[in-house]
Write a protein that holds these residues in place. Structure first.
Motif, PDB file in Angstrom:
ATOM      1  N   SER A  38      51.019   8.305  -5.647  1.00  0.00           N
ATOM      2  CA  SER A  38      50.272   9.506  -5.997  1.00  0.00           C
ATOM      3  C   SER A  38      49.538   9.228  -7.295  1.00  0.00           C
ATOM      4  N   VAL A  39      48.224   9.413  -7.291  1.00  0.00           N
ATOM      5  CA  VAL A  39      47.413   9.100  -8.464  1.00  0.00           C
ATOM      6  C   VAL A  39      47.421  10.306  -9.411  1.00  0.00           C
ATOM      7  N   VAL A  40      47.894  10.085 -10.616  1.00  0.00           N
ATOM      8  CA  VAL A  40      47.986  11.157 -11.608  1.00  0.00           C
ATOM      9  C   VAL A  40      46.700  11.235 -12.424  1.00  0.00           C
ATOM     10  N   GLU A  41      46.259  10.098 -12.924  1.00  0.00           N
ATOM     11  CA  GLU A  41      45.066  10.042 -13.765  1.00  0.00           C
ATOM     12  C   GLU A  41      44.244   8.815 -13.393  1.00  0.00           C
ATOM     13  N   GLY A  42      42.949   8.895 -13.650  1.00  0.00           N
ATOM     14  CA  GLY A  42      42.093   7.731 -13.584  1.00  0.00           C
ATOM     15  C   GLY A  42      41.607   7.378 -12.192  1.00  0.00           C
ATOM     16  N   THR A  43      40.742   6.372 -12.158  1.00  0.00           N
ATOM     17  CA  THR A  43      40.174   5.876 -10.907  1.00  0.00           C
ATOM     18  C   THR A  43      40.388   4.373 -10.823  1.00  0.00           C
ATOM     19  N   GLY A  44      40.356   3.868  -9.614  1.00  0.00           N
ATOM     20  CA  GLY A  44      40.545   2.438  -9.433  1.00  0.00           C
ATOM     21  C   GLY A  44      40.508   2.072  -7.966  1.00  0.00           C
ATOM     22  N   ARG A  45      41.163   0.958  -7.667  1.00  0.00           N
ATOM     23  CA  ARG A  45      41.094   0.412  -6.318  1.00  0.00           C
ATOM     24  C   ARG A  45      42.414  -0.271  -6.000  1.00  0.00           C
ATOM     25  N   ALA A  46      42.912  -0.032  -4.796  1.00  0.00           N
ATOM     26  CA  ALA A  46      44.073  -0.746  -4.283  1.00  0.00           C
ATOM     27  C   ALA A  46      43.615  -1.596  -3.106  1.00  0.00           C
ATOM     28  N   VAL A  47      43.880  -2.883  -3.177  1.00  0.00           N
ATOM     29  CA  VAL A  47      43.551  -3.780  -2.073  1.00  0.00           C
ATOM     30  C   VAL A  47      44.862  -4.111  -1.362  1.00  0.00           C
ATOM     31  N   ILE A  48      45.011  -3.606  -0.134  1.00  0.00           N
ATOM     32  CA  ILE A  48      46.268  -3.695   0.600  1.00  0.00           C
ATOM     33  C   ILE A  48      46.028  -4.433   1.905  1.00  0.00           C
ATOM     34  N   ASP A  49      46.671  -5.576   2.068  1.00  0.00           N
ATOM     35  CA  ASP A  49      46.535  -6.356   3.297  1.00  0.00           C
ATOM     36  C   ASP A  49      45.067  -6.608   3.629  1.00  0.00           C
ATOM     37  N   GLY A  50      44.291  -6.884   2.593  1.00  0.00           N
ATOM     38  CA  GLY A  50      42.877  -7.197   2.773  1.00  0.00           C
ATOM     39  C   GLY A  50      41.947  -6.011   2.841  1.00  0.00           C
ATOM     40  N   GLN A  51      42.492  -4.785   2.863  1.00  0.00           N
ATOM     41  CA  GLN A  51      41.660  -3.576   2.909  1.00  0.00           C
ATOM     42  C   GLN A  51      41.556  -2.959   1.520  1.00  0.00           C
ATOM     43  N   SER A  52      40.371  -2.523   1.163  1.00  0.00           N
ATOM     44  CA  SER A  52      40.130  -1.945  -0.155  1.00  0.00           C
ATOM     45  C   SER A  52      40.094  -0.422  -0.062  1.00  0.00           C
ATOM     46  N   PHE A  53      40.851   0.232  -0.943  1.00  0.00           N
ATOM     47  CA  PHE A  53      40.934   1.694  -0.973  1.00  0.00           C
ATOM     48  C   PHE A  53      40.598   2.169  -2.387  1.00  0.00           C
ATOM     49  N   GLU A  54      39.486   2.894  -2.531  1.00  0.00           N
ATOM     50  CA  GLU A  54      39.104   3.459  -3.820  1.00  0.00           C
ATOM     51  C   GLU A  54      39.891   4.746  -4.054  1.00  0.00           C
ATOM     52  N   PHE A  55      40.576   4.829  -5.196  1.00  0.00           N
ATOM     53  CA  PHE A  55      41.386   6.019  -5.455  1.00  0.00           C
ATOM     54  C   PHE A  55      40.950   6.740  -6.718  1.00  0.00           C
ATOM     55  N   GLY A  56      41.270   8.037  -6.741  1.00  0.00           N
ATOM     56  CA  GLY A  56      41.014   8.882  -7.900  1.00  0.00           C
ATOM     57  C   GLY A  56      42.149   9.865  -8.065  1.00  0.00           C
ATOM     58  N   PRO A  57      42.069  10.764  -9.054  1.00  0.00           N
ATOM     59  CA  PRO A  57      43.156  11.706  -9.316  1.00  0.00           C
ATOM     60  C   PRO A  57      43.521  12.528  -8.093  1.00  0.00           C
ATOM     61  N   LYS A  58      44.824  12.660  -7.848  1.00  0.00           N
ATOM     62  CA  LYS A  58      45.422  13.472  -6.784  1.00  0.00           C
ATOM     63  C   LYS A  58      45.285  12.834  -5.405  1.00  0.00           C
ATOM     64  N   ASP A  59      44.748  11.618  -5.332  1.00  0.00           N
ATOM     65  CA  ASP A  59      44.739  10.886  -4.069  1.00  0.00           C
ATOM     66  C   ASP A  59      46.123  10.296  -3.810  1.00  0.00           C
ATOM     67  N   HIS A  60      46.398   9.974  -2.549  1.00  0.00           N
ATOM     68  CA  HIS A  60      47.667   9.378  -2.159  1.00  0.00           C
ATOM     69  C   HIS A  60      47.413   8.199  -1.223  1.00  0.00           C
ATOM     70  N   PHE A  61      48.212   7.154  -1.371  1.00  0.00           N
ATOM     71  CA  PHE A  61      48.088   6.024  -0.453  1.00  0.00           C
ATOM     72  C   PHE A  61      49.457   5.392  -0.234  1.00  0.00           C
ATOM     73  N   VAL A  62      49.564   4.639   0.867  1.00  0.00           N
ATOM     74  CA  VAL A  62      50.824   4.013   1.233  1.00  0.00           C
ATOM     75  C   VAL A  62      50.621   2.513   1.359  1.00  0.00           C
ATOM     76  N   VAL A  63      51.566   1.763   0.791  1.00  0.00           N
ATOM     77  CA  VAL A  63      51.612   0.307   0.913  1.00  0.00           C
ATOM     78  C   VAL A  63      52.800  -0.037   1.803  1.00  0.00           C
ATOM     79  N   PRO A  64      52.569  -0.501   3.040  1.00  0.00           N
ATOM     80  CA  PRO A  64      53.690  -0.804   3.932  1.00  0.00           C
ATOM     81  C   PRO A  64      54.499  -2.016   3.466  1.00  0.00           C
ATOM     82  N   SER A  65      55.663  -2.160   4.041  1.00  0.00           N
ATOM     83  CA  SER A  65      56.561  -3.267   3.740  1.00  0.00           C
ATOM     84  C   SER A  65      55.876  -4.615   3.930  1.00  0.00           C
TER      85      SER A  65
END
Length: 350
Positions: free
Chosen positions: A287-314
């Motif tokens: 859960s993103v509390v503050e700020g912006t950025g990017r998560a690269v998960i299994d080769g996929q890029s996800f741009e995130f910002g405040p209050k966004d949510h993402f999942v990183v699988p096992s």
């Protein structure tokens, strides 16, 4: 068995033993005991701007009392119909409107609340209330009475949304789920707000206190204290190349996890941070509390910002990158994997 037998003979054999509720292990061994984790879960991102209109609409369609818990579940795209964000974790976004009460109940499942949006609602746990503020981490231990309400703060009321994280899939796997509803909408408050934090949250314990449970005696961890520590450690240069400044929440009485099935973390990524790749068998929800950025998960890029949510699988390799100062809350099933001695993680250099 003779390996030279025709395929048709083997098929007939499989059909015969199926009538006795048996199957041949050799046909599925590589799936049951894989070379490395290859679960079905996939990375996914839920943008706040996309989900907020539906959260608000849910507030017009059903009351908190009718729903018991008015939640939109974050369901992994690869697990439709299972109400699971990973194979062991549940996540959802819960809304409570001004003047509402989500009725009291208790259940075997352990739950966390991470406040995403709005302020002034409360959670009551076993006789004590805590006011919810953005960034606060609150626990509901297994089999404890709890209810939620929204009385507002300083004379002002607004909708409040929080992230629910539970071990529902784990409990379902063990067929160990029980739930009990209270005859009262709200439980009776028996201790003043902040009592648990005063007793157990300042590197002190009551002189005769003996832990009777692996669950933390603190059920509310305020964000302002956590944010201050993250900032201080960053100033002191305590920055990890993979995680930035990452801390885990603890049970102050034991040094263990706040709950025996759910691990919780908060991390700070300074502006310009570009993390090295990491992977672990405990898939995690962020859960993103503050700020912006990017998560690269299994080769996929996800741009995130405040209050966004993402999942990183096992066991999916991922990196975290911050455009500006970012703070991320996350939770996983790490306590269970650690207890079973099956946790594995890797810090990669490239």
């Amino acid at each position: 068995m003779n390996t030279d037998l025709p395929t048709s003979d083997r098929k007939a054999f499989y059909e015969q033993i199926r009538e006795l509720n048996m199957i041949p292990l050799w046909e599925s061994l590589s799936t049951l005991v894989p070379h490395q984790p290859n679960g079905p879960c996939v990375p996914a991102l839920w943008k706040w701007r996309d989900v907020l209109p539906y959260i608000e609409q849910a507030g017009t369609l059903i009351t908190a009392e009718e729903a018991v818990r008015r939640v939109l579940v974050l369901e992994n795209p690869a697990l439709p119909g299972y109400a699971s964000v990973t194979q062991s974790l549940y996540a959802g976004l819960q809304l409570i409107l001004p003047g509402e009460v989500a009725p009291a109940h208790r259940h075997v499942q352990s739950a966390l609340r991470f406040i995403v949006h709005g302020r002034g609602a409360y959670t009551a746990v076993d006789g004590e209330r805590t006011t919810m503020m953005p960034g606060d981490f609150i626990i509901t231990p297994s089999w404890t009475w709890h209810d939620h309400g929204n009385d507002g703060i300083d004379g002002r009321s607004e909708p409040v949304v929080w992230l629910d994280g539970l071990d529902i899939p784990m409990i379902r796997f063990f067929d160990a789920g029980f739930e009990e509803k209270s005859t009262a909408m709200s439980q009776r408050v028996t201790r003043p707000e902040g009592n648990a934090l005063a007793r157990y949250g300042h590197n002190l314990l009551p002189v005769d206190y003996q832990p009777s449970s692996p669950t933390s005696p603190i059920f509310s961890y305020p964000y302002d204290r956590t944010r201050e520590v993250l900032e201080r450690l960053y100033r002191d240069g305590d920055v990890d190349a993979w995680h930035g400044v990452k801390l885990r929440y603890v049970n102050p009485a034991t040094g263990g996890w706040p709950m025996p099935t759910l691990a919780t973390f908060m991390q700070y990524l300074p502006a310009g941070f570009s993390g090295k790749p990491f992977r672990s068998t405990d898939g995690a929800v962020y859960s993103v509390v503050e700020g912006t950025g990017r998560a690269v998960i299994d080769g996929q890029s996800f741009e995130f910002g405040p209050k966004d949510h993402f999942v990183v699988p096992s066991w999916k390799t991922f990196t975290l990158h911050a455009n500006d100062d970012a703070v991320l809350f996350s939770f996983s099933d790490r306590p269970v994997q650690t207890a079973l001695n099956i946790l594995r993680e890797e810090k990669l250099d490239a």
